[in-house]
Write a protein that holds these residues in place. Structure first.
Motif, PDB file in Angstrom:
ATOM      1  N   TYR A  21       8.032  -3.772   5.272  1.00 57.76           N
ATOM      2  CA  TYR A  21       6.565  -3.821   5.236  1.00 57.76           C
ATOM      3  C   TYR A  21       6.040  -3.756   3.807  1.00 57.76           C
ATOM      4  O   TYR A  21       5.137  -4.510   3.449  1.00 57.76           O
ATOM      5  CB  TYR A  21       5.977  -2.680   6.068  1.00 57.76           C
ATOM      6  CG  TYR A  21       4.471  -2.687   6.066  1.00 57.76           C
ATOM      7  CD1 TYR A  21       3.776  -3.640   6.795  1.00 57.76           C
ATOM      8  CD2 TYR A  21       3.750  -1.764   5.323  1.00 57.76           C
ATOM      9  CE1 TYR A  21       2.385  -3.669   6.788  1.00 57.76           C
ATOM     10  CE2 TYR A  21       2.368  -1.783   5.303  1.00 57.76           C
ATOM     11  CZ  TYR A  21       1.689  -2.736   6.043  1.00 57.76           C
ATOM     12  OH  TYR A  21       0.323  -2.772   6.025  1.00 57.76           O
ATOM     13  N   TRP A  26       3.895  -7.801   7.149  1.00 57.15           N
ATOM     14  CA  TRP A  26       4.316  -7.865   8.546  1.00 57.15           C
ATOM     15  C   TRP A  26       5.450  -8.860   8.758  1.00 57.15           C
ATOM     16  O   TRP A  26       6.245  -8.713   9.690  1.00 57.15           O
ATOM     17  CB  TRP A  26       3.128  -8.184   9.456  1.00 57.15           C
ATOM     18  CG  TRP A  26       2.213  -7.006   9.585  1.00 57.15           C
ATOM     19  CD1 TRP A  26       0.977  -6.874   9.057  1.00 57.15           C
ATOM     20  CD2 TRP A  26       2.510  -5.775  10.245  1.00 57.15           C
ATOM     21  NE1 TRP A  26       0.463  -5.634   9.341  1.00 57.15           N
ATOM     22  CE2 TRP A  26       1.393  -4.934  10.086  1.00 57.15           C
ATOM     23  CE3 TRP A  26       3.598  -5.282  10.956  1.00 57.15           C
ATOM     24  CZ2 TRP A  26       1.323  -3.659  10.596  1.00 57.15           C
ATOM     25  CZ3 TRP A  26       3.524  -4.005  11.478  1.00 57.15           C
ATOM     26  CH2 TRP A  26       2.410  -3.209  11.296  1.00 57.15           C
ATOM     27  N   VAL A  29       8.545  -6.846   8.288  1.00 55.44           N
ATOM     28  CA  VAL A  29       8.821  -6.010   9.462  1.00 55.44           C
ATOM     29  C   VAL A  29       9.467  -6.861  10.553  1.00 55.44           C
ATOM     30  O   VAL A  29      10.446  -6.447  11.190  1.00 55.44           O
ATOM     31  CB  VAL A  29       7.532  -5.333   9.976  1.00 55.44           C
ATOM     32  CG1 VAL A  29       7.777  -4.638  11.312  1.00 55.44           C
ATOM     33  CG2 VAL A  29       7.008  -4.342   8.956  1.00 55.44           C
TER      34      VAL A  29
END
Length: 137
Positions: A21, A26, A29
Motif C-alpha cells: 500500500y 491499492w 495491495v
C-alpha cells in the motif's frame, strides 16, 4: 511454538500488505494479496495431491518398508511421510491422543512403526516378519 509461527506468518503477511500500500497504493495491495493467495493455493494443491494419491491405496500399505525406513528422519511432517508411502498409515494408538503411532506394512510382511507428536515424526522402528522355524514349507 506452533502458535508463534502462525502469528509470525500473519505479521509478515500484514507487513507485506502495508508495504504494497505505501509503495504502490491499492494496486500494490492487490498484487501482494494475489501473491499470498497463490502461495496458499500452491500449498493446498500439494496437500490435495498427496491425499488423492493416498486415497487410491489400502491403509497401512507401502511398497518397501526397508526403503521407507531409510528415508525417514526426525522432524518430518506426517504429510511428507504420507507422500513417501502414497498411503495413509494404520493408526495403532488410541484416537485423538498424543503421540500418534502409525504402521505401514509391505507385501513381504515387514513393517515400519512411526510415532508422531503434533504432526512431526519423533521416532520410528523397522520390524521384519518372523521366520517360520517349524520346518514346514
Amino acid at each position: 511454538m506452533r502458535f508463534l509461527i502462525k502469528i509470525a506468518l500473519a505479521l509478515v503477511a500484514a507487513a507485506l500488505l502495508y508495504w504494497g500500500y505505501t509503495e504502490f497504493g491499492w494496486a500494490g495491495v492487490a498484487a501482494v494479496a494475489g501473491g499470498l493467495m497463490m502461495w496458499l493455493l500452491l500449498h493446498f494443491t500439494r496437500l490435495m495431491t498427496v491425499m488423492r494419491r493416498a486415497a487410491q491405496r489400502p491403509i497401512g500399505h507401502v511398497d518397501s518398508a526397508v526403503m521407507l525406513n531409510a528415508k525417514l528422519h526426525a522432524g518430518m511432517p506426517l504429510v511428507a511421510v504420507i507422500g513417501l508411502t502414497r498411503a495413509l498409515g494404520e493408526l495403532t494408538s488410541p484416537a485423538d491422543e498424543q503421540p500418534e503411532v502409525y504402521r505401514w506394512t509391505d507385501p513381504g510382511g515387514a513393517s515400519v512403526l512411526a510415532r508422531f507428536t503434533h504432526g512431526k515424526l519423533t521416532d520410528w522402528g523397522f520390524k521384519r516378519p518372523e521366520a517360520d522355524t517349524s520346518g514346514n514349507e
